[in-house]
Design an enzyme around this catalytic site. Structure first.
Site: not given
Length: 493
Positions: A82, A85, A234, A474
């Site tokens: 995603d 990571d 999430y 990120e």
């Protein structure tokens, strides 16, 4: 060719004067937008999980997670990590896929030589989502990897040795949100492949219908079923009603099956049709659903869908300074600001909706009604352009927030594979804890994650190019996806 000295001095002054007076003056050319478009799609190759194809262009990546699903005796190899990571989270992956597909549906004619690359990016995800949807009856596999374990390591995906646990939603442990979003992704993608691969398109649509039926029949939020596996990463903060309406809207658009329109009209009021919401994201689909259904109102004059046009107007007007409905927050430099963590995800989705709604308005001679005033499609395009240009570098910091685009962009990206030496440069394994030296290093990432859009600056336009500041540094697949469509639009203008 040489010019007289007087001409060389006056030309910049004339250009500056013209730019000050002209609404069409831009910090970027159509060629710049085309370059950014190519890079925004290339980014997805850096996020690939599984066996990489021979035409892989980001060569610093390698094969990874080749046994995903084996613990449950299913094949879940493939899909996307995603963000920075090595977990495959189903909800943001499905939303990413829906938005990539919507980008092609609305702006694919402007993608020119990038259309096959974006189809490949979509298919990399839909191949995985098909396996996740069809491997076991009345089961949807929604995640691979334990996020808590994964986040305790700093490993490139090619080396990871954390548990690749498999997580699923079932009739007993429902997940209507992630299932309906998966249905939306498959349905939207079926439109993308309808002409180029009709049999694949049909498979996508038929699977979307089955997954939606599962989502609607066994209702519940997946974060209630899976708890700390998906939260706080999430969580389904908005619940699952928005995804059910969104999923039905996409299947109706893909299939033209009247039963889905009946579903929307019968269930819309209980699923959020009357709600105004001002953030469109992997979690909350309400603004996107309103715009999507407004198209059906414009095209077919279905009076039961008129409220979606009205609520689309409310969302659009909330973004436009000077209107009675304006309520968005902007930084001093002009960037839409919603929150300190990964703010640019809201910027890219809003820019996409502004351009898509402008397209619908232009096609049907409409305007957005903001109280006593009206807003034209041109105004929406202008507002979207400011956001796109800000991301690409027309901002107070003079920094592009797309890695690899422009002369100045972030160098310390919060991304394991990009920040750890590649297996080509360092073939020996770099273990879980050994990788943290690269997280903490002040050196630039050795592998450039071309096209990645990062979380972005704060509410004062300040950006810390700091790998440890994941809120700002990120990237994520769902930040890029709507931006692909926006860039295609401006590349063609």
């Amino acid at each position: 060719m040489a010019f007289p000295a007087a001409y060389s001095l006056t030309l910049p002054i004339l250009c500056l004067t013209f730019c000050a007076l002209s609404l069409s003056c831009s910090a970027f050319t159509s060629g710049d937008y085309a370059d950014a478009l190519e890079k925004s799609i290339l980014f997805y190759e850096g996020q690939r999980s599984g066996k990489l194809p021979s035409n892989q262009r980001l060569k610093w990546r390698g094969d990874s997670a080749l046994s995903d699903g084996s613990s449950d005796h299913v094949d879940l190899v493939g899909g996307y990590y995603d963000a920075g990571d090595n977990v495959k989270f189903g909800l943001p992956m499905a939303f990413t896929t829906t938005m990539l597909a919507w980008s092609v549906i609305e702006f694919g004619n402007s993608m020119q030589n990038q259309i096959q690359n974006v189809r490949d990016a979509i298919r990399w995800s839909t191949d995985y989502l098909l396996k996740a949807s069809t491997s076991t009856p009345e089961t949807l596999y929604v995640q691979v990897g334990d996020p808590n374990q994964d986040h305790s390591c700093w490993e490139r995906p090619e080396d990871m040795d954390t548990l690749r646990n498999v997580y699923k939603v079932t009739a007993q442990k429902p997940g209507s949100d992630v299932a309906a979003e998966t249905a939306a992704a498959l349905a939207a993608a079926s439109i993308v492949f309808k002409d180029s691969d009709p049999s694949y398109s049909s498979k996508l649509l038929q699977t979307a219908m089955k997954v939606f039926e599962f989502a609607d029949k066994y209702r519940g939020a997946y974060s209630d079923s899976l708890n700390s596996v998906v939260c706080p990463f999430y969580c389904s903060y908005s619940g699952y009603h928005d995804e059910l309406l969104w999923g039905a809207a996409w299947i109706h658009r893909a299939s033209r099956d009247a039963s889905y329109l009946d579903y929307i009209q019968s269930n819309g009021h209980t699923l959020g049709a009357d709600d105004d919401d001002y953030s469109f994201s992997w979690d909350d689909k309400r603004p996107g659903t309103k715009v999507l259904l407004a198209k059906s109102f414009f095209e077919n004059n279905i009076q039961g869908l008129q409220l979606y046009k009205a609520h689309s107007d409310n969302y659009i007007c909330s973004l436009i300074p000077g209107t009675p409905n304006f309520q968005a927050q902007y930084t001093p430099g002009g960037l839409l600001y919603k929150g300190s963590e990964s703010n640019l995800q809201y910027v890219t989705t809003s820019a996409f909706l502004l351009l898509t709604y402008a397209r619908y308005l232009s096609s049907h001679g409409g305007v957005a009604t903001c109280g006593t005033s009206t807003i034209t499609a041109d105004k929406l395009i202008s507002q979207a352009k400011k956001q796109v240009d800000y991301i690409l570098g027309d901002n107070p910091a003079k920094m592009s927030y797309m890695v690899g685009f422009g002369q100045r962009y972030p160098l310390h990206v919060h991304h394991r594979g990009s920040s750890v030496p590649s297996i080509l440069a360092h073939p020996a394994k770099i273990g879980c804890n050994d990788g943290f030296q690269y997280l903490r290093s002040g050196s630039p990432n050795p592998n450039i994650l071309v096209g990645a859009i990062l979380g972005g600056p704060d509410n004062r336009d300040n950006f810390a190019d700091d790998r440890s500041n994941y809120q700002q540094s990120e990237p994520a697949t769902y930040i890029n996806a709507p931006f692909v469509g926006a860039l295609a639009f401006f590349a063609a203008t």
